[in-house]
Design a protein around this motif. Sequence first.
Motif, PDB file in Angstrom:
ATOM      1  N   UNK A 156      31.098  -1.133  10.601  1.00 55.03           N
ATOM      2  CA  UNK A 156      32.127  -0.236  10.048  1.00 55.03           C
ATOM      3  C   UNK A 156      32.396   0.940  10.776  1.00 55.03           C
ATOM      4  N   UNK A 157      31.712   1.770  11.306  1.00 54.36           N
ATOM      5  CA  UNK A 157      32.139   2.779  12.171  1.00 54.36           C
ATOM      6  C   UNK A 157      32.794   2.328  13.429  1.00 54.36           C
ATOM      7  N   UNK A 158      32.188   1.406  13.934  1.00 55.21           N
ATOM      8  CA  UNK A 158      32.981   0.822  14.984  1.00 55.21           C
ATOM      9  C   UNK A 158      34.519   0.338  14.634  1.00 55.21           C
ATOM     10  N   UNK A 159      34.512  -0.422  13.626  1.00 56.80           N
ATOM     11  CA  UNK A 159      35.918  -0.894  13.236  1.00 56.80           C
ATOM     12  C   UNK A 159      36.959   0.235  12.926  1.00 56.80           C
ATOM     13  N   UNK A 160      36.395   1.411  12.403  1.00 50.83           N
ATOM     14  CA  UNK A 160      37.126   2.553  12.102  1.00 50.83           C
ATOM     15  C   UNK A 160      37.420   3.226  13.297  1.00 50.83           C
ATOM     16  N   UNK A 161      36.641   3.370  14.148  1.00 53.62           N
ATOM     17  CA  UNK A 161      36.815   4.529  15.433  1.00 53.62           C
ATOM     18  C   UNK A 161      36.300   4.148  16.559  1.00 53.62           C
ATOM     19  N   UNK A 162      35.768   2.625  16.882  1.00 55.26           N
ATOM     20  CA  UNK A 162      35.257   2.364  18.116  1.00 55.26           C
ATOM     21  C   UNK A 162      36.007   2.804  19.462  1.00 55.26           C
ATOM     22  N   UNK A 163      36.710   1.759  19.879  1.00 54.38           N
ATOM     23  CA  UNK A 163      37.542   1.851  21.135  1.00 54.38           C
ATOM     24  C   UNK A 163      38.579   3.425  20.991  1.00 54.38           C
ATOM     25  N   UNK A 164      38.976   3.384  19.833  1.00 55.68           N
ATOM     26  CA  UNK A 164      40.169   4.419  19.877  1.00 55.68           C
ATOM     27  C   UNK A 164      39.515   5.953  19.750  1.00 55.68           C
ATOM     28  N   UNK A 165      38.148   6.188  19.796  1.00 58.32           N
ATOM     29  CA  UNK A 165      37.428   7.260  19.894  1.00 58.32           C
ATOM     30  C   UNK A 165      37.653   7.587  21.378  1.00 58.32           C
ATOM     31  N   UNK A 166      37.876   6.903  22.283  1.00 57.93           N
ATOM     32  CA  UNK A 166      37.723   6.984  23.680  1.00 57.93           C
ATOM     33  C   UNK A 166      39.294   7.585  24.077  1.00 57.93           C
TER      34      UNK A 166
END
Length: 399
Positions: free
Chosen positions: A88-98
């Motif tokens: 869930x955390x990955x889908x919310x903000x995984x790659x975009x957190x970079x």
Amino acid sequence: MTGERVRAVYRVRCAADAVRARAEAIATEQSVEMPTAAVRDAWVRDRIVGRVEEVVPDGESAPHDRAAAWRVTVSLAAETTGPEPGQLLNMLFGNTSLQPDVELVDAHLPASVLAAMPGPRLGVAGLRALVGAGDRALTCTALKPQGLPPQALAELAHTFASAGIDVIKDDHGIADQSYSPFEQRVPLVQQAIERANARTGGRSVYAPSLSGGPMRLAEQLRSAHRAGVRCLLACPLVIGVPMFSELVREHGDFAILAHPALAGASRIAPPLLLGRLFRLFGADAIIFPNFGGRFSYSRETCRAIADAARLALGTHRPALPVPAGGMRVERIDEMLDEYGPDTMLLIGGNLLEAGDSLPRRAREFAERVREWSDRAREASGRVRGAWPRAPEPAPGAPR
């Protein structure tokens, strides 16, 4: 989960003429991670590819401002979350957190995703029952400084328990170091608290700090069980969100305190991460940096964290907010006036500053919280509406 959508809300800083393309790029990155023109499967294209739902100016940012902030809402297929807390955390903000121009500020989760998360096993009512607190606010302190041997920490814990402090936790930096090994420290501290409880009739509990990988954590959990520990401290972002949630699912007889270490590195809004997601991941109580202490959170942010921990969230129990970080006994009334009785105050260093007067200062902490709670109870008809109260679990709430 078929057909349901998770809606993630981002704050994006970019020029007005670029924001729509930026939003579409986020939707793609958080779903299929490839050019949408290359997606040939119709079901994937129609169902899995993220959708931009809304793009609006954020706050007072002007649309012509080259550094304007925008609120971008993207919807994602609920099936992509797993369902599993880490995913869930990955889908919310995984790659975009970079991407440094984006923050995750909110998330709207459908009922199926909420139900798939473990949530608190004890929550506000369970923690109060554990320490025999009735309906009052709770007290918490920390064993510190790091570097003390187990016997010194045990003596300190005995002093705190004798004063009537409800939860006595390891400082989060205390782990399994050579000068205070977990296997030696935990039984000594637990026994010291039990001796104090036997003498005073109190019900103070110890929350040792967990650390390490899966095998080390499993050993520590066995050791805590053997010692009679009823409460644990864990940092979800240090041990990992999936590990934290599995700990809750498999060891629901422990009360779980979540520590916010590393939360500031995430660019996720604190009310969402600490208040709502940590609660969904299984925290019964959530420590956060209070305003006016060592950290820079505003009063509004802190109140939003506390509200998110306690207000209705599917069928999940409310969690106790635990404002902390340089708090002082002199601020007890101010803090409880702000947060209300469904709160646990954490004061550590300010008690230790008392030196030889530590027992008196610790008793003052516990007594002032009880006195405030008594006054609030007496004035409940006139005052309590000012605070969001932790609701009773809805029918079918996880146990």
